[in-house]
Scaffold this motif. Structure first.
Motif, PDB file in Angstrom:
ATOM      1  N   VAL A 164      33.771  40.117  45.187  1.00 21.85           N
ATOM      2  CA  VAL A 164      32.845  41.255  45.184  1.00 21.85           C
ATOM      3  C   VAL A 164      32.170  41.391  43.825  1.00 21.85           C
ATOM      4  O   VAL A 164      31.002  41.776  43.736  1.00 21.85           O
ATOM      5  N   ALA A 165      32.891  41.052  42.753  1.00 20.27           N
ATOM      6  CA  ALA A 165      32.353  41.165  41.394  1.00 20.27           C
ATOM      7  C   ALA A 165      31.578  39.918  40.976  1.00 20.27           C
ATOM      8  O   ALA A 165      31.381  39.694  39.771  1.00 20.27           O
ATOM      9  N   GLY A 166      31.144  39.108  41.930  1.00 27.31           N
ATOM     10  CA  GLY A 166      30.338  37.930  41.605  1.00 27.31           C
ATOM     11  C   GLY A 166      31.150  36.761  41.099  1.00 27.31           C
ATOM     12  O   GLY A 166      30.775  36.130  40.100  1.00 27.31           O
ATOM     13  N   ARG A 167      32.304  36.504  41.749  1.00 28.54           N
ATOM     14  CA  ARG A 167      33.187  35.382  41.405  1.00 28.54           C
ATOM     15  C   ARG A 167      33.752  35.552  39.993  1.00 28.54           C
ATOM     16  O   ARG A 167      33.751  34.624  39.181  1.00 28.54           O
ATOM     17  N   SER A 168      34.271  36.741  39.733  1.00 33.03           N
ATOM     18  CA  SER A 168      34.796  37.087  38.411  1.00 33.03           C
ATOM     19  C   SER A 168      36.037  36.267  38.061  1.00 33.03           C
ATOM     20  O   SER A 168      37.050  36.334  38.778  1.00 33.03           O
ATOM     21  N   PRO A 169      36.029  35.507  36.964  1.00 34.85           N
ATOM     22  CA  PRO A 169      37.236  34.750  36.569  1.00 34.85           C
ATOM     23  C   PRO A 169      38.370  35.669  36.140  1.00 34.85           C
ATOM     24  O   PRO A 169      39.542  35.297  36.244  1.00 34.85           O
ATOM     25  N   ALA A 170      38.047  36.869  35.648  1.00 38.68           N
ATOM     26  CA  ALA A 170      39.106  37.788  35.201  1.00 38.68           C
ATOM     27  C   ALA A 170      39.982  38.220  36.375  1.00 38.68           C
ATOM     28  O   ALA A 170      41.220  38.203  36.288  1.00 38.68           O
ATOM     29  N   TYR A 171      39.362  38.616  37.470  1.00 38.93           N
ATOM     30  CA  TYR A 171      40.143  39.018  38.638  1.00 38.93           C
ATOM     31  C   TYR A 171      40.851  37.819  39.269  1.00 38.93           C
ATOM     32  O   TYR A 171      41.956  37.955  39.805  1.00 38.93           O
ATOM     33  N   ALA A 172      40.227  36.648  39.226  1.00 37.19           N
ATOM     34  CA  ALA A 172      40.890  35.441  39.730  1.00 37.19           C
ATOM     35  C   ALA A 172      42.154  35.153  38.938  1.00 37.19           C
ATOM     36  O   ALA A 172      43.175  34.710  39.491  1.00 37.19           O
ATOM     37  N   ILE A 186      45.876  28.756  51.526  1.00 35.97           N
ATOM     38  CA  ILE A 186      44.409  28.850  51.521  1.00 35.97           C
ATOM     39  C   ILE A 186      43.960  29.813  50.427  1.00 35.97           C
ATOM     40  O   ILE A 186      42.990  29.556  49.701  1.00 35.97           O
ATOM     41  N   GLY A 187      44.675  30.939  50.313  1.00 39.03           N
ATOM     42  CA  GLY A 187      44.352  31.885  49.255  1.00 39.03           C
ATOM     43  C   GLY A 187      44.439  31.249  47.885  1.00 39.03           C
ATOM     44  O   GLY A 187      43.588  31.474  47.010  1.00 39.03           O
ATOM     45  N   MET A 188      45.477  30.435  47.669  1.00 36.72           N
ATOM     46  CA  MET A 188      45.626  29.744  46.392  1.00 36.72           C
ATOM     47  C   MET A 188      44.466  28.776  46.158  1.00 36.72           C
ATOM     48  O   MET A 188      43.960  28.646  45.036  1.00 36.72           O
ATOM     49  N   ALA A 189      44.034  28.113  47.227  1.00 34.57           N
ATOM     50  CA  ALA A 189      42.895  27.196  47.111  1.00 34.57           C
ATOM     51  C   ALA A 189      41.633  27.950  46.701  1.00 34.57           C
ATOM     52  O   ALA A 189      40.864  27.483  45.848  1.00 34.57           O
ATOM     53  N   THR A 190      41.417  29.133  47.275  1.00 34.79           N
ATOM     54  CA  THR A 190      40.215  29.898  46.921  1.00 34.79           C
ATOM     55  C   THR A 190      40.290  30.417  45.492  1.00 34.79           C
ATOM     56  O   THR A 190      39.274  30.468  44.791  1.00 34.79           O
ATOM     57  N   VAL A 191      41.484  30.790  45.032  1.00 35.14           N
ATOM     58  CA  VAL A 191      41.636  31.238  43.649  1.00 35.14           C
ATOM     59  C   VAL A 191      41.269  30.118  42.685  1.00 35.14           C
ATOM     60  O   VAL A 191      40.568  30.333  41.680  1.00 35.14           O
ATOM     61  N   HIS A 192      41.704  28.905  42.970  1.00 39.10           N
ATOM     62  CA  HIS A 192      41.360  27.780  42.096  1.00 39.10           C
ATOM     63  C   HIS A 192      39.875  27.456  42.147  1.00 39.10           C
ATOM     64  O   HIS A 192      39.297  27.020  41.133  1.00 39.10           O
ATOM     65  N   LEU A 193      39.238  27.679  43.285  1.00 39.37           N
ATOM     66  CA  LEU A 193      37.787  27.499  43.331  1.00 39.37           C
ATOM     67  C   LEU A 193      37.097  28.535  42.455  1.00 39.37           C
ATOM     68  O   LEU A 193      36.122  28.216  41.751  1.00 39.37           O
ATOM     69  N   LEU A 194      37.587  29.778  42.488  1.00 40.25           N
ATOM     70  CA  LEU A 194      37.024  30.818  41.630  1.00 40.25           C
ATOM     71  C   LEU A 194      37.203  30.473  40.157  1.00 40.25           C
ATOM     72  O   LEU A 194      36.349  30.793  39.322  1.00 40.25           O
ATOM     73  N   ARG A 195      38.296  29.816  39.831  1.00 34.93           N
ATOM     74  CA  ARG A 195      38.571  29.410  38.449  1.00 34.93           C
ATOM     75  C   ARG A 195      37.929  28.066  38.107  1.00 34.93           C
ATOM     76  O   ARG A 195      38.166  27.527  37.039  1.00 34.93           O
TER      77      ARG A 195
END
Length: 497
Positions: free
Chosen positions: A386-394, A423-432
Protein backbone atom coordinates in the motif's frame (compact mmCIF):
# COMPACT_ATOMS: atom_id res chain seq x y z
CA UNK A 1 -39.63 -12.66 -17.67
CA UNK A 2 -38.79 -11.81 -21.26
CA UNK A 3 -36.32 -13.93 -23.12
CA UNK A 4 -33.79 -11.10 -23.29
CA UNK A 5 -33.95 -10.18 -19.63
CA UNK A 6 -35.55 -6.81 -20.34
CA UNK A 7 -36.85 -4.51 -17.67
CA UNK A 8 -39.97 -2.46 -17.21
CA UNK A 9 -41.02 0.94 -18.44
CA UNK A 10 -38.75 3.14 -20.51
CA UNK A 11 -40.35 6.34 -19.22
CA UNK A 12 -37.85 8.97 -18.00
CA UNK A 13 -35.02 6.60 -18.90
CA UNK A 14 -31.54 8.10 -18.63
CA UNK A 15 -28.14 6.55 -19.47
CA UNK A 16 -26.77 4.33 -16.72
CA UNK A 17 -23.48 6.14 -16.10
CA UNK A 18 -22.34 3.71 -13.38
CA UNK A 19 -22.79 0.64 -15.57
CA UNK A 20 -21.20 2.52 -18.47
CA UNK A 21 -18.13 3.35 -16.39
CA UNK A 22 -17.57 -0.27 -15.31
CA UNK A 23 -18.21 -1.45 -18.86
CA UNK A 24 -15.63 0.92 -20.40
CA UNK A 25 -12.99 -0.04 -17.82
CA UNK A 26 -13.60 -3.74 -18.41
CA UNK A 27 -12.39 -3.52 -21.99
CA UNK A 28 -15.21 -5.77 -23.16
CA UNK A 29 -17.19 -5.16 -26.30
CA UNK A 30 -20.99 -5.23 -26.14
CA UNK A 31 -20.94 -8.55 -27.97
CA UNK A 32 -18.45 -10.09 -25.54
CA UNK A 33 -20.50 -8.99 -22.52
CA UNK A 34 -23.65 -10.40 -24.11
CA UNK A 35 -21.92 -13.74 -24.73
CA UNK A 36 -20.68 -13.92 -21.13
CA UNK A 37 -24.14 -13.15 -19.77
CA UNK A 38 -25.68 -15.87 -21.94
CA UNK A 39 -23.01 -18.38 -20.93
CA UNK A 40 -23.49 -17.68 -17.23
CA UNK A 41 -27.27 -17.80 -17.59
CA UNK A 42 -27.05 -21.27 -19.16
CA UNK A 43 -24.86 -22.41 -16.27
CA UNK A 44 -27.62 -21.22 -13.94
CA UNK A 45 -30.25 -23.10 -15.93
CA UNK A 46 -31.82 -19.85 -17.16
CA UNK A 47 -31.93 -21.05 -20.75
CA UNK A 48 -34.59 -18.50 -21.70
CA UNK A 49 -31.98 -15.69 -21.46
CA UNK A 50 -30.75 -14.70 -24.93
CA UNK A 51 -28.87 -11.41 -24.75
CA UNK A 52 -27.39 -9.58 -27.76
CA UNK A 53 -25.53 -6.33 -28.42
CA UNK A 54 -28.72 -4.31 -28.80
CA UNK A 55 -29.89 -5.49 -25.37
CA UNK A 56 -26.56 -4.50 -23.79
CA UNK A 57 -26.88 -1.10 -25.44
CA UNK A 58 -30.33 -0.70 -23.91
CA UNK A 59 -28.94 -1.51 -20.43
CA UNK A 60 -26.27 1.17 -20.92
CA UNK A 61 -28.99 3.56 -22.06
CA UNK A 62 -30.83 3.05 -18.77
CA UNK A 63 -33.06 0.00 -19.11
CA UNK A 64 -33.17 -1.99 -15.88
CA UNK A 65 -32.92 -5.74 -16.64
CA UNK A 66 -34.85 -8.32 -14.64
CA UNK A 67 -33.35 -11.02 -12.49
CA UNK A 68 -31.11 -12.90 -12.78
CA UNK A 69 -29.38 -10.44 -15.14
CA UNK A 70 -28.37 -7.84 -12.48
CA UNK A 71 -26.73 -10.48 -10.30
CA UNK A 72 -25.05 -12.11 -13.29
CA UNK A 73 -23.59 -8.72 -14.24
CA UNK A 74 -22.49 -8.20 -10.62
CA UNK A 75 -20.73 -11.55 -10.64
CA UNK A 76 -19.05 -10.98 -14.01
CA UNK A 77 -17.72 -7.53 -13.14
CA UNK A 78 -16.60 -8.74 -9.69
CA UNK A 79 -14.56 -11.49 -11.34
CA UNK A 80 -13.17 -9.05 -13.91
CA UNK A 81 -11.90 -6.52 -11.38
CA UNK A 82 -11.07 -8.83 -8.45
CA UNK A 83 -13.30 -6.96 -6.01
CA UNK A 84 -16.97 -6.87 -5.11
CA UNK A 85 -19.01 -4.96 -7.70
CA UNK A 86 -22.53 -4.99 -6.30
CA UNK A 87 -25.79 -4.60 -8.20
CA UNK A 88 -26.06 -1.12 -6.71
CA UNK A 89 -22.50 -0.26 -7.85
CA UNK A 90 -23.69 -0.98 -11.40
CA UNK A 91 -26.60 1.41 -11.04
CA UNK A 92 -29.09 -1.44 -11.30
CA UNK A 93 -32.10 -2.11 -9.12
CA UNK A 94 -32.38 -5.63 -7.74
CA UNK A 95 -35.89 -6.99 -7.90
CA UNK A 96 -37.56 -8.40 -4.78
CA UNK A 97 -36.71 -12.04 -4.23
CA UNK A 98 -37.85 -14.88 -2.06
CA UNK A 99 -36.10 -15.44 1.26
CA UNK A 100 -33.97 -18.25 -0.12
CA UNK A 101 -32.30 -16.03 -2.70
CA UNK A 102 -32.38 -12.62 -1.05
CA UNK A 103 -28.65 -12.26 -0.45
CA UNK A 104 -27.64 -11.83 3.18
CA UNK A 105 -30.59 -9.95 4.71
CA UNK A 106 -32.33 -12.97 6.23
CA UNK A 107 -34.72 -13.39 9.20
CA UNK A 108 -32.94 -14.10 12.48
CA UNK A 109 -35.24 -16.94 13.54
CA UNK A 110 -34.47 -20.59 14.22
CA UNK A 111 -36.99 -22.27 11.90
CA UNK A 112 -36.10 -20.09 8.92
CA UNK A 113 -32.38 -20.55 9.56
CA UNK A 114 -32.88 -24.32 9.44
CA UNK A 115 -35.02 -24.09 6.29
CA UNK A 116 -32.48 -21.90 4.47
CA UNK A 117 -29.53 -24.08 5.51
CA UNK A 118 -31.40 -27.14 4.28
CA UNK A 119 -32.41 -25.55 0.99
CA UNK A 120 -28.99 -24.08 0.25
CA UNK A 121 -27.00 -27.20 1.11
CA UNK A 122 -29.39 -29.36 -0.91
CA UNK A 123 -29.04 -27.08 -3.93
CA UNK A 124 -25.25 -27.17 -3.59
CA UNK A 125 -25.26 -30.96 -3.53
CA UNK A 126 -27.63 -31.32 -6.47
CA UNK A 127 -25.98 -28.90 -8.88
CA UNK A 128 -23.00 -30.37 -10.70
CA UNK A 129 -21.57 -26.99 -11.69
CA UNK A 130 -19.20 -25.31 -9.27
CA UNK A 131 -20.84 -22.74 -7.09
CA UNK A 132 -23.85 -21.90 -9.29
CA UNK A 133 -26.70 -21.74 -6.82
CA UNK A 134 -29.31 -19.80 -8.72
CA UNK A 135 -29.73 -16.08 -8.23
CA UNK A 136 -28.02 -16.17 -4.84
CA UNK A 137 -24.70 -15.92 -6.70
CA UNK A 138 -24.38 -12.16 -6.14
CA UNK A 139 -21.91 -10.92 -3.52
CA UNK A 140 -23.03 -8.39 -0.94
CA UNK A 141 -20.78 -5.59 0.29
CA UNK A 142 -20.97 -2.25 2.03
CA UNK A 143 -24.15 -1.38 3.98
CA UNK A 144 -26.12 -4.22 2.34
CA UNK A 145 -23.70 -6.65 4.05
CA UNK A 146 -22.82 -4.86 7.27
CA UNK A 147 -26.26 -3.69 8.39
CA UNK A 148 -27.92 -7.16 8.37
CA UNK A 149 -24.91 -8.62 10.22
CA UNK A 150 -25.28 -6.05 13.01
CA UNK A 151 -28.48 -7.83 14.05
CA UNK A 152 -26.24 -10.56 15.39
CA UNK A 153 -25.71 -8.26 18.38
CA UNK A 154 -29.37 -8.32 19.46
CA UNK A 155 -29.03 -9.99 22.88
CA UNK A 156 -30.66 -13.33 23.73
CA UNK A 157 -33.02 -13.63 26.68
CA UNK A 158 -30.29 -14.82 29.05
CA UNK A 159 -26.70 -13.70 29.63
CA UNK A 160 -24.42 -12.14 26.98
CA UNK A 161 -22.70 -15.38 26.05
CA UNK A 162 -24.72 -18.19 27.53
CA UNK A 163 -27.29 -20.21 25.56
CA UNK A 164 -30.88 -19.54 26.46
CA UNK A 165 -32.30 -21.87 29.07
CA UNK A 166 -35.69 -23.55 28.61
CA UNK A 167 -38.59 -21.56 29.98
CA UNK A 168 -39.93 -23.00 33.30
CA UNK A 169 -43.37 -23.55 31.82
CA UNK A 170 -41.88 -25.68 29.04
CA UNK A 171 -40.18 -28.26 31.29
CA UNK A 172 -43.03 -30.78 31.15
CA UNK A 173 -43.26 -30.51 27.37
CA UNK A 174 -39.50 -31.02 27.11
CA UNK A 175 -39.71 -34.21 29.20
CA UNK A 176 -42.40 -35.60 26.90
CA UNK A 177 -40.46 -34.76 23.72
CA UNK A 178 -38.89 -37.93 22.30
CA UNK A 179 -35.48 -36.51 21.25
CA UNK A 180 -34.33 -38.94 18.57
CA UNK A 181 -30.63 -38.06 18.83
CA UNK A 182 -28.69 -39.80 21.59
CA UNK A 183 -25.70 -38.28 23.39
CA UNK A 184 -23.17 -40.65 21.70
CA UNK A 185 -24.63 -39.76 18.30
CA UNK A 186 -24.32 -36.06 19.03
CA UNK A 187 -20.73 -36.52 20.15
CA UNK A 188 -20.02 -38.40 16.91
CA UNK A 189 -21.33 -35.45 14.90
CA UNK A 190 -19.00 -33.13 16.82
CA UNK A 191 -16.05 -35.47 16.26
CA UNK A 192 -16.80 -35.69 12.55
CA UNK A 193 -16.76 -31.88 12.30
CA UNK A 194 -13.31 -31.84 13.91
CA UNK A 195 -12.13 -34.45 11.40
CA UNK A 196 -13.40 -32.39 8.45
CA UNK A 197 -11.57 -29.34 9.79
CA UNK A 198 -8.32 -31.32 9.97
CA UNK A 199 -8.73 -32.53 6.39
CA UNK A 200 -9.30 -28.97 5.18
CA UNK A 201 -6.15 -27.68 6.91
CA UNK A 202 -4.05 -30.50 5.50
CA UNK A 203 -5.49 -30.95 2.01
CA UNK A 204 -7.24 -27.69 1.10
CA UNK A 205 -10.87 -26.91 0.42
CA UNK A 206 -11.19 -28.72 -2.89
CA UNK A 207 -11.01 -32.29 -1.64
CA UNK A 208 -13.79 -32.71 0.95
CA UNK A 209 -16.12 -29.74 0.41
CA UNK A 210 -19.04 -31.82 -0.83
CA UNK A 211 -18.70 -34.17 2.15
CA UNK A 212 -18.97 -31.21 4.53
CA UNK A 213 -22.03 -29.87 2.68
CA UNK A 214 -23.61 -33.32 2.84
CA UNK A 215 -23.00 -33.56 6.58
CA UNK A 216 -24.47 -30.08 7.03
CA UNK A 217 -27.60 -31.14 5.19
CA UNK A 218 -27.95 -34.19 7.45
CA UNK A 219 -27.71 -31.96 10.53
CA UNK A 220 -30.46 -29.68 9.21
CA UNK A 221 -32.66 -32.78 8.84
CA UNK A 222 -32.05 -33.54 12.53
CA UNK A 223 -32.92 -29.96 13.44
CA UNK A 224 -36.31 -30.40 11.79
CA UNK A 225 -37.10 -33.38 14.02
CA UNK A 226 -38.31 -33.15 17.64
CA UNK A 227 -35.31 -32.73 19.96
CA UNK A 228 -34.84 -31.50 23.52
CA UNK A 229 -33.84 -27.85 23.78
CA UNK A 230 -30.24 -28.55 24.91
CA UNK A 231 -29.81 -30.98 22.00
CA UNK A 232 -31.26 -28.41 19.59
CA UNK A 233 -28.73 -25.81 20.76
CA UNK A 234 -25.87 -28.27 20.29
CA UNK A 235 -27.14 -29.18 16.84
CA UNK A 236 -27.24 -25.49 15.91
CA UNK A 237 -23.63 -25.22 17.07
CA UNK A 238 -22.62 -28.18 14.88
CA UNK A 239 -24.56 -26.67 11.98
CA UNK A 240 -22.80 -23.32 12.49
CA UNK A 241 -19.36 -24.96 12.48
CA UNK A 242 -20.15 -27.04 9.39
CA UNK A 243 -21.64 -24.07 7.51
CA UNK A 244 -18.57 -21.96 8.37
CA UNK A 245 -16.32 -24.75 7.17
CA UNK A 246 -18.33 -25.15 3.95
CA UNK A 247 -17.98 -21.41 3.45
CA UNK A 248 -14.27 -21.49 4.17
CA UNK A 249 -13.70 -24.36 1.73
CA UNK A 250 -15.76 -22.55 -0.91
CA UNK A 251 -13.65 -19.41 -0.35
CA UNK A 252 -10.48 -21.48 -0.62
CA UNK A 253 -11.38 -22.79 -4.07
CA UNK A 254 -12.64 -19.46 -5.40
CA UNK A 255 -16.43 -19.79 -4.99
CA UNK A 256 -16.83 -16.40 -3.37
CA UNK A 257 -20.64 -15.84 -3.49
CA UNK A 258 -21.21 -19.40 -2.27
CA UNK A 259 -18.76 -18.85 0.57
CA UNK A 260 -20.47 -15.65 1.68
CA UNK A 261 -23.90 -17.28 1.80
CA UNK A 262 -22.59 -20.14 3.96
CA UNK A 263 -20.83 -17.69 6.30
CA UNK A 264 -24.05 -15.70 6.75
CA UNK A 265 -26.10 -18.83 7.46
CA UNK A 266 -23.39 -20.03 9.86
CA UNK A 267 -23.68 -16.78 11.81
CA UNK A 268 -27.44 -17.24 12.07
CA UNK A 269 -26.94 -20.78 13.38
CA UNK A 270 -24.32 -19.62 15.90
CA UNK A 271 -26.80 -17.06 17.24
CA UNK A 272 -29.43 -19.80 17.67
CA UNK A 273 -26.80 -21.85 19.54
CA UNK A 274 -26.09 -18.88 21.84
CA UNK A 275 -22.37 -19.15 21.00
CA UNK A 276 -20.97 -15.64 20.58
CA UNK A 277 -17.27 -16.61 20.39
CA UNK A 278 -18.14 -18.93 17.50
CA UNK A 279 -20.09 -16.08 15.90
CA UNK A 280 -17.04 -13.83 16.20
CA UNK A 281 -14.94 -16.48 14.46
CA UNK A 282 -17.45 -16.68 11.60
CA UNK A 283 -17.34 -12.89 11.25
CA UNK A 284 -13.54 -13.08 11.09
CA UNK A 285 -13.82 -15.50 8.16
CA UNK A 286 -16.15 -13.05 6.44
CA UNK A 287 -13.65 -10.29 7.16
CA UNK A 288 -10.81 -12.27 5.61
CA UNK A 289 -12.92 -12.79 2.49
CA UNK A 290 -13.55 -9.04 2.23
CA UNK A 291 -9.81 -8.34 2.46
CA UNK A 292 -9.25 -10.89 -0.31
CA UNK A 293 -11.90 -9.13 -2.42
CA UNK A 294 -10.39 -5.69 -1.97
CA UNK A 295 -12.92 -4.38 0.59
CA UNK A 296 -10.82 -3.63 3.73
CA UNK A 297 -13.37 -1.09 5.02
CA UNK A 298 -16.01 -3.82 5.11
CA UNK A 299 -13.48 -6.21 6.67
CA UNK A 300 -12.82 -3.74 9.48
CA UNK A 301 -16.53 -3.27 10.15
CA UNK A 302 -17.01 -7.03 10.43
CA UNK A 303 -14.04 -7.45 12.78
CA UNK A 304 -15.20 -4.63 15.03
CA UNK A 305 -18.62 -6.26 15.11
CA UNK A 306 -16.99 -9.56 16.12
CA UNK A 307 -14.88 -7.91 18.82
CA UNK A 308 -17.79 -5.98 20.29
CA UNK A 309 -20.10 -8.98 20.28
CA UNK A 310 -17.69 -11.36 22.02
CA UNK A 311 -15.70 -8.95 24.22
CA UNK A 312 -16.95 -10.52 27.47
CA UNK A 313 -16.59 -14.18 26.58
CA UNK A 314 -13.96 -14.81 23.85
CA UNK A 315 -10.78 -16.55 24.97
CA UNK A 316 -7.40 -14.76 24.68
CA UNK A 317 -6.55 -16.93 21.66
CA UNK A 318 -9.75 -15.86 19.90
CA UNK A 319 -9.15 -12.22 20.81
CA UNK A 320 -5.61 -12.49 19.46
CA UNK A 321 -6.92 -13.81 16.15
CA UNK A 322 -9.44 -10.96 15.93
CA UNK A 323 -6.74 -8.35 16.60
CA UNK A 324 -4.55 -9.93 13.92
CA UNK A 325 -7.40 -9.67 11.41
CA UNK A 326 -7.99 -6.07 12.50
CA UNK A 327 -4.34 -5.37 11.70
CA UNK A 328 -4.78 -6.89 8.24
CA UNK A 329 -7.73 -4.59 7.56
CA UNK A 330 -5.87 -1.48 8.74
CA UNK A 331 -2.84 -2.47 6.66
CA UNK A 332 -4.91 -2.74 3.51
CA UNK A 333 -6.50 0.63 4.32
CA UNK A 334 -3.02 2.20 4.53
CA UNK A 335 -3.19 3.05 8.24
CA UNK A 336 0.22 1.99 9.67
CA UNK A 337 -0.28 3.41 13.18
CA UNK A 338 -3.52 1.54 13.82
CA UNK A 339 -2.11 -1.57 12.12
CA UNK A 340 0.92 -1.65 14.43
CA UNK A 341 -1.27 -1.15 17.48
CA UNK A 342 -3.49 -4.09 16.47
CA UNK A 343 -0.38 -6.24 15.89
CA UNK A 344 0.81 -5.45 19.43
CA UNK A 345 -2.62 -6.26 20.86
CA UNK A 346 -2.63 -9.59 18.98
CA UNK A 347 0.75 -10.48 20.45
CA UNK A 348 -0.24 -9.45 23.99
CA UNK A 349 -3.50 -11.40 23.87
CA UNK A 350 -1.74 -14.48 22.54
CA UNK A 351 0.69 -14.42 25.49
CA UNK A 352 -2.33 -14.68 27.80
CA UNK A 353 -3.65 -17.80 26.05
CA UNK A 354 -1.63 -20.22 28.21
CA UNK A 355 -3.14 -18.70 31.37
CA UNK A 356 -6.73 -19.22 30.20
CA UNK A 357 -8.52 -21.59 32.56
CA UNK A 358 -10.84 -23.24 30.03
CA UNK A 359 -9.91 -25.33 26.97
CA UNK A 360 -10.27 -23.54 23.65
CA UNK A 361 -12.90 -24.85 21.22
CA UNK A 362 -11.51 -26.82 18.31
CA UNK A 363 -12.30 -24.14 15.73
CA UNK A 364 -9.71 -21.72 17.20
CA UNK A 365 -6.94 -24.21 17.98
CA UNK A 366 -5.47 -23.62 14.52
CA UNK A 367 -4.37 -20.17 15.72
CA UNK A 368 -0.90 -21.12 16.85
CA UNK A 369 2.27 -19.05 17.19
CA UNK A 370 2.94 -19.87 13.55
CA UNK A 371 -0.45 -18.45 12.50
CA UNK A 372 0.07 -15.33 14.61
CA UNK A 373 3.49 -14.68 13.09
CA UNK A 374 2.14 -15.33 9.60
CA UNK A 375 -0.83 -12.98 10.03
CA UNK A 376 1.24 -10.15 11.50
CA UNK A 377 3.88 -10.56 8.83
CA UNK A 378 1.24 -10.39 6.11
CA UNK A 379 -0.04 -7.16 7.69
CA UNK A 380 3.39 -5.57 7.35
CA UNK A 381 3.76 -7.02 3.86
CA UNK A 382 0.39 -5.52 2.87
CA UNK A 383 1.45 -2.18 4.33
CA UNK A 384 4.56 -2.34 2.17
CA UNK A 385 2.47 -2.73 -0.98
CA UNK A 386 0.00 0.00 0.00
CA UNK A 387 2.93 2.34 0.75
CA UNK A 388 4.39 1.83 -2.75
CA UNK A 389 6.55 -1.26 -2.11
CA UNK A 390 8.12 0.21 1.02
CA UNK A 391 11.37 -1.61 1.99
CA UNK A 392 10.92 -0.49 5.61
CA UNK A 393 7.66 -2.39 6.06
CA UNK A 394 9.09 -5.35 4.13
CA UNK A 395 11.91 -5.46 6.67
CA UNK A 396 9.35 -5.60 9.50
CA UNK A 397 7.59 -8.48 7.74
CA UNK A 398 10.69 -10.60 7.04
CA UNK A 399 11.61 -11.93 10.54
CA UNK A 400 7.99 -12.71 11.42
CA UNK A 401 7.42 -14.53 8.13
CA UNK A 402 10.67 -16.44 8.56
CA UNK A 403 9.50 -17.60 11.99
CA UNK A 404 6.11 -18.66 10.59
CA UNK A 405 7.74 -20.67 7.79
CA UNK A 406 10.06 -22.42 10.25
CA UNK A 407 7.19 -23.40 12.55
CA UNK A 408 4.91 -24.57 9.73
CA UNK A 409 7.70 -26.68 8.22
CA UNK A 410 7.37 -28.98 11.23
CA UNK A 411 3.56 -29.05 11.13
CA UNK A 412 2.23 -31.74 8.78
CA UNK A 413 -1.40 -30.92 9.63
CA UNK A 414 -1.39 -27.37 8.20
CA UNK A 415 0.15 -27.75 4.77
CA UNK A 416 -1.99 -25.06 3.14
CA UNK A 417 -0.85 -22.51 5.74
CA UNK A 418 2.74 -23.61 5.14
CA UNK A 419 2.34 -22.99 1.42
CA UNK A 420 0.68 -19.60 1.94
CA UNK A 421 3.50 -18.45 4.21
CA UNK A 422 6.15 -19.69 1.79
CA UNK A 423 4.43 -17.53 -0.85
CA UNK A 424 4.36 -14.67 1.63
CA UNK A 425 8.10 -15.07 2.16
CA UNK A 426 8.62 -15.02 -1.61
CA UNK A 427 6.70 -11.74 -1.91
CA UNK A 428 8.68 -10.18 0.95
CA UNK A 429 11.93 -10.98 -0.85
CA UNK A 430 10.55 -9.46 -4.04
CA UNK A 431 9.75 -6.29 -2.09
CA UNK A 432 13.34 -6.31 -0.81
CA UNK A 433 14.52 -6.83 -4.41
CA UNK A 434 16.03 -10.23 -3.65
CA UNK A 435 14.69 -12.31 -6.56
CA UNK A 436 16.96 -15.31 -6.06
CA UNK A 437 15.71 -15.83 -2.49
CA UNK A 438 12.14 -15.24 -3.65
CA UNK A 439 12.48 -17.97 -6.26
CA UNK A 440 13.60 -20.50 -3.64
CA UNK A 441 10.51 -19.98 -1.49
CA UNK A 442 8.10 -19.83 -4.44
CA UNK A 443 9.48 -23.14 -5.75
CA UNK A 444 8.91 -24.80 -2.36
CA UNK A 445 5.37 -23.45 -2.27
CA UNK A 446 4.72 -24.93 -5.71
CA UNK A 447 5.81 -28.37 -4.52
CA UNK A 448 3.18 -28.21 -1.75
CA UNK A 449 0.51 -26.67 -3.99
CA UNK A 450 0.57 -29.78 -6.19
CA UNK A 451 -0.71 -31.78 -3.21
CA UNK A 452 -3.18 -29.22 -1.81
CA UNK A 453 -6.54 -28.61 -3.50
CA UNK A 454 -6.59 -24.85 -2.94
CA UNK A 455 -7.28 -22.35 -5.70
CA UNK A 456 -6.26 -19.63 -3.26
CA UNK A 457 -2.75 -21.10 -3.00
CA UNK A 458 -2.47 -21.60 -6.75
CA UNK A 459 -3.69 -18.07 -7.52
CA UNK A 460 -1.24 -16.47 -5.08
CA UNK A 461 1.64 -18.44 -6.53
CA UNK A 462 0.71 -17.33 -10.06
CA UNK A 463 0.50 -13.70 -8.98
CA UNK A 464 3.87 -13.91 -7.24
CA UNK A 465 5.55 -15.51 -10.25
CA UNK A 466 3.95 -12.92 -12.56
CA UNK A 467 5.34 -10.13 -10.37
CA UNK A 468 8.79 -11.74 -10.35
CA UNK A 469 8.72 -12.12 -14.14
CA UNK A 470 7.66 -8.50 -14.60
CA UNK A 471 10.37 -7.11 -12.30
CA UNK A 472 13.23 -9.58 -12.87
CA UNK A 473 12.27 -11.46 -16.03
CA UNK A 474 15.82 -11.62 -17.41
CA UNK A 475 17.23 -13.66 -14.50
CA UNK A 476 17.75 -17.36 -15.18
CA UNK A 477 16.18 -18.26 -11.82
CA UNK A 478 12.97 -16.41 -12.69
CA UNK A 479 12.82 -17.99 -16.15
CA UNK A 480 13.17 -21.40 -14.52
CA UNK A 481 10.45 -20.58 -11.99
CA UNK A 482 8.08 -19.54 -14.78
CA UNK A 483 8.74 -22.82 -16.56
CA UNK A 484 8.12 -24.76 -13.33
CA UNK A 485 4.81 -22.96 -12.87
CA UNK A 486 3.64 -23.94 -16.37
CA UNK A 487 4.37 -27.60 -15.61
CA UNK A 488 3.31 -27.88 -11.96
CA UNK A 489 0.28 -25.56 -11.88
CA UNK A 490 -1.09 -25.09 -15.39
CA UNK A 491 -3.85 -22.49 -15.26
CA UNK A 492 -6.29 -24.74 -17.11
CA UNK A 493 -6.15 -27.43 -14.46
CA UNK A 494 -9.56 -27.70 -12.78
CA UNK A 495 -9.78 -27.85 -9.02
CA UNK A 496 -12.12 -30.64 -7.88
CA UNK A 497 -14.99 -29.68 -5.65
Amino acid sequence: MGGNGGGGTNADKRPNELLGSWFVRSGWSKGELARQVNRRARQLGANHISTDTSRVRRWLDGENPREPIPRILSDLFSERFGCVVSVEDLGLRATRQTLSVSGVDLPWTGPQTVALLSEYSRSDLMLARRGFLGTSLGLSAGPSLIEPMQRWLVPPQSGPCAPQEPRPDSDAAERRRPGRLSKPELELLETTTVMFRRWDAQCGGGLRRKAVVGQLHEVTDLLQEPQSEPTTRKLFKVAAELAELAGWMSYDIGLQPTAQKYFVLALHAAKEAGDKPLGSYILSSMSRQMIHLGRPDDALELIHLAQYGSRDCASPRTQSMLYAMEARAYANMGQPGKCKRAVRMAEESFREADEWDEPDPDWIRFFSEAELCGENSHSYRDLAYVAGRSPAYASLAEPLMRRAVKLFADDSEHQRSYALNLIGMATVHLLRREPEESTRYASQAMDIAKKVRSERVSTRIRKTVDTAARDFGDLAEIVGLTDQLAVDLPETAAQAV
